[in-house]
Design a protein around this motif. Structure first.
Motif, PDB file in Angstrom:
ATOM      1  N   UNK A 175      50.969 -15.192  15.285  1.00 48.45           N
ATOM      2  CA  UNK A 175      51.074 -15.465  16.701  1.00 48.45           C
ATOM      3  C   UNK A 175      49.719 -15.669  17.561  1.00 48.45           C
ATOM      4  N   UNK A 176      48.701 -15.126  16.884  1.00 49.75           N
ATOM      5  CA  UNK A 176      47.802 -14.993  17.720  1.00 49.75           C
ATOM      6  C   UNK A 176      46.978 -16.128  17.786  1.00 49.75           C
ATOM      7  N   UNK A 177      46.427 -16.781  19.151  1.00 52.05           N
ATOM      8  CA  UNK A 177      45.659 -18.095  18.932  1.00 52.05           C
ATOM      9  C   UNK A 177      44.583 -18.069  18.031  1.00 52.05           C
ATOM     10  N   UNK A 178      44.108 -19.175  17.600  1.00 51.68           N
ATOM     11  CA  UNK A 178      42.883 -19.102  16.745  1.00 51.68           C
ATOM     12  C   UNK A 178      41.876 -19.364  17.612  1.00 51.68           C
ATOM     13  N   UNK A 179      40.785 -18.667  17.381  1.00 50.22           N
ATOM     14  CA  UNK A 179      39.570 -18.745  18.372  1.00 50.22           C
ATOM     15  C   UNK A 179      38.836 -19.922  18.264  1.00 50.22           C
ATOM     16  N   UNK A 180      38.232 -20.440  19.350  1.00 52.29           N
ATOM     17  CA  UNK A 180      37.487 -21.722  19.042  1.00 52.29           C
ATOM     18  C   UNK A 180      36.486 -21.759  18.110  1.00 52.29           C
ATOM     19  N   UNK A 181      35.905 -22.484  17.453  1.00 48.00           N
ATOM     20  CA  UNK A 181      34.832 -22.597  16.709  1.00 48.00           C
ATOM     21  C   UNK A 181      33.810 -23.461  17.235  1.00 48.00           C
ATOM     22  N   UNK A 182      32.565 -22.897  17.435  1.00 56.66           N
ATOM     23  CA  UNK A 182      31.426 -23.564  18.128  1.00 56.66           C
ATOM     24  C   UNK A 182      30.376 -23.583  17.106  1.00 56.66           C
ATOM     25  N   UNK A 183      29.914 -24.702  16.624  1.00 56.21           N
ATOM     26  CA  UNK A 183      28.787 -24.833  15.615  1.00 56.21           C
ATOM     27  C   UNK A 183      27.533 -24.645  16.362  1.00 56.21           C
ATOM     28  N   UNK A 184      26.644 -23.701  15.671  1.00 54.08           N
ATOM     29  CA  UNK A 184      25.249 -23.199  15.970  1.00 54.08           C
ATOM     30  C   UNK A 184      24.260 -23.716  15.164  1.00 54.08           C
ATOM     31  N   UNK A 185      23.205 -24.255  15.603  1.00 53.00           N
ATOM     32  CA  UNK A 185      21.893 -24.581  14.820  1.00 53.00           C
ATOM     33  C   UNK A 185      21.218 -23.312  13.960  1.00 53.00           C
ATOM     34  N   UNK A 186      21.044 -23.505  12.899  1.00 53.64           N
ATOM     35  CA  UNK A 186      20.063 -22.380  12.129  1.00 53.64           C
ATOM     36  C   UNK A 186      20.795 -21.220  11.788  1.00 53.64           C
ATOM     37  N   UNK A 187      20.143 -20.109  11.607  1.00 58.00           N
ATOM     38  CA  UNK A 187      20.737 -18.869  11.220  1.00 58.00           C
ATOM     39  C   UNK A 187      20.812 -17.900  12.452  1.00 58.00           C
ATOM     40  N   UNK A 188      21.649 -16.861  12.252  1.00 55.86           N
ATOM     41  CA  UNK A 188      21.924 -15.797  13.327  1.00 55.86           C
ATOM     42  C   UNK A 188      20.384 -15.292  13.581  1.00 55.86           C
ATOM     43  N   UNK A 189      19.936 -15.210  14.903  1.00 57.00           N
ATOM     44  CA  UNK A 189      19.148 -14.465  15.193  1.00 57.00           C
ATOM     45  C   UNK A 189      18.637 -12.981  14.845  1.00 57.00           C
ATOM     46  N   UNK A 190      19.889 -12.190  14.836  1.00 56.08           N
ATOM     47  CA  UNK A 190      19.850 -10.824  14.327  1.00 56.08           C
ATOM     48  C   UNK A 190      20.922 -10.674  13.539  1.00 56.08           C
ATOM     49  N   UNK A 191      21.048 -11.017  12.169  1.00 61.88           N
ATOM     50  CA  UNK A 191      22.434 -10.935  11.381  1.00 61.88           C
ATOM     51  C   UNK A 191      22.639  -9.387  11.621  1.00 61.88           C
ATOM     52  N   UNK A 192      24.154  -9.124  11.699  1.00 62.38           N
ATOM     53  CA  UNK A 192      24.660  -7.981  11.642  1.00 62.38           C
ATOM     54  C   UNK A 192      24.670  -7.422  10.428  1.00 62.38           C
ATOM     55  N   UNK A 193      24.654  -5.867  10.424  1.00 61.80           N
ATOM     56  CA  UNK A 193      24.650  -5.225   9.270  1.00 61.80           C
ATOM     57  C   UNK A 193      26.177  -5.203   8.760  1.00 61.80           C
TER      58      UNK A 193
END
Length: 150
Positions: free
Chosen positions: A6-24
């Protein structure tokens, strides 16, 4: 809403490139990142004391038992606090200035996250936000955006 279906899906926003600080990531947190990539915001829920926690942990930080399960929670809340970062760490330097905030989620959790947009911070307090999935080339991150921008 407590049922993941029943949870609303989170909107997806495309971002250019790679994550600036990828999480562990670990074998435990992979469920969070998989859920986020599918548009669900996941927290850990203790079956012993019935409390949520975020960031996700393999034990309950309230009662210290290891009886936790993953639960999708509603990705909406209210801005409790916000600030603009002008002097950013080098890894985020190209993105400065940017905003971050503390969000009180409807599920009862308080989280820190990036705030999207350029609304003056004084006008962000007590405003409703939704969490969104930022889809980078190397994986997802999340941020909050105003539901009713001015």
């Amino acid at each position: 809403m407590s049922d993941a279906a029943q949870m609303p899906a989170m909107p997806r926003l495309p971002m250019a490139g790679t994550r600036p600080y990828p999480p562990a990531q670990s074998s435990f947190t992979s469920a969070f990142w998989r859920g986020l990539d599918e548009g669900r915001f996941m927290a850990t829920h203790c079956t012993a004391c019935d409390r949520l926690s975020f960031p996700p942990k393999p034990f309950c930080p309230h009662c210290w038992l290891r009886s936790v399960q993953w639960r999708a929670i509603e990705p909406r809340g209210v801005v409790y606090s916000a600030t603009t970062i002008h002097a950013a760490p080098k890894v985020f330097g190209a993105e400065a200035p940017y905003q971050v905030g503390i969000i009180d989620l409807r599920a009862g959790l308080r989280i820190a996250t990036r705030l999207l947009g350029d609304t003056p911070t004084a006008r962000l307090l007590d405003r409703e936000v939704e969490l969104a999935v930022l889809t980078y080339e190397d994986g997802p991150l999340f941020a909050a955006r105003l539901i009713d921008p001015l």
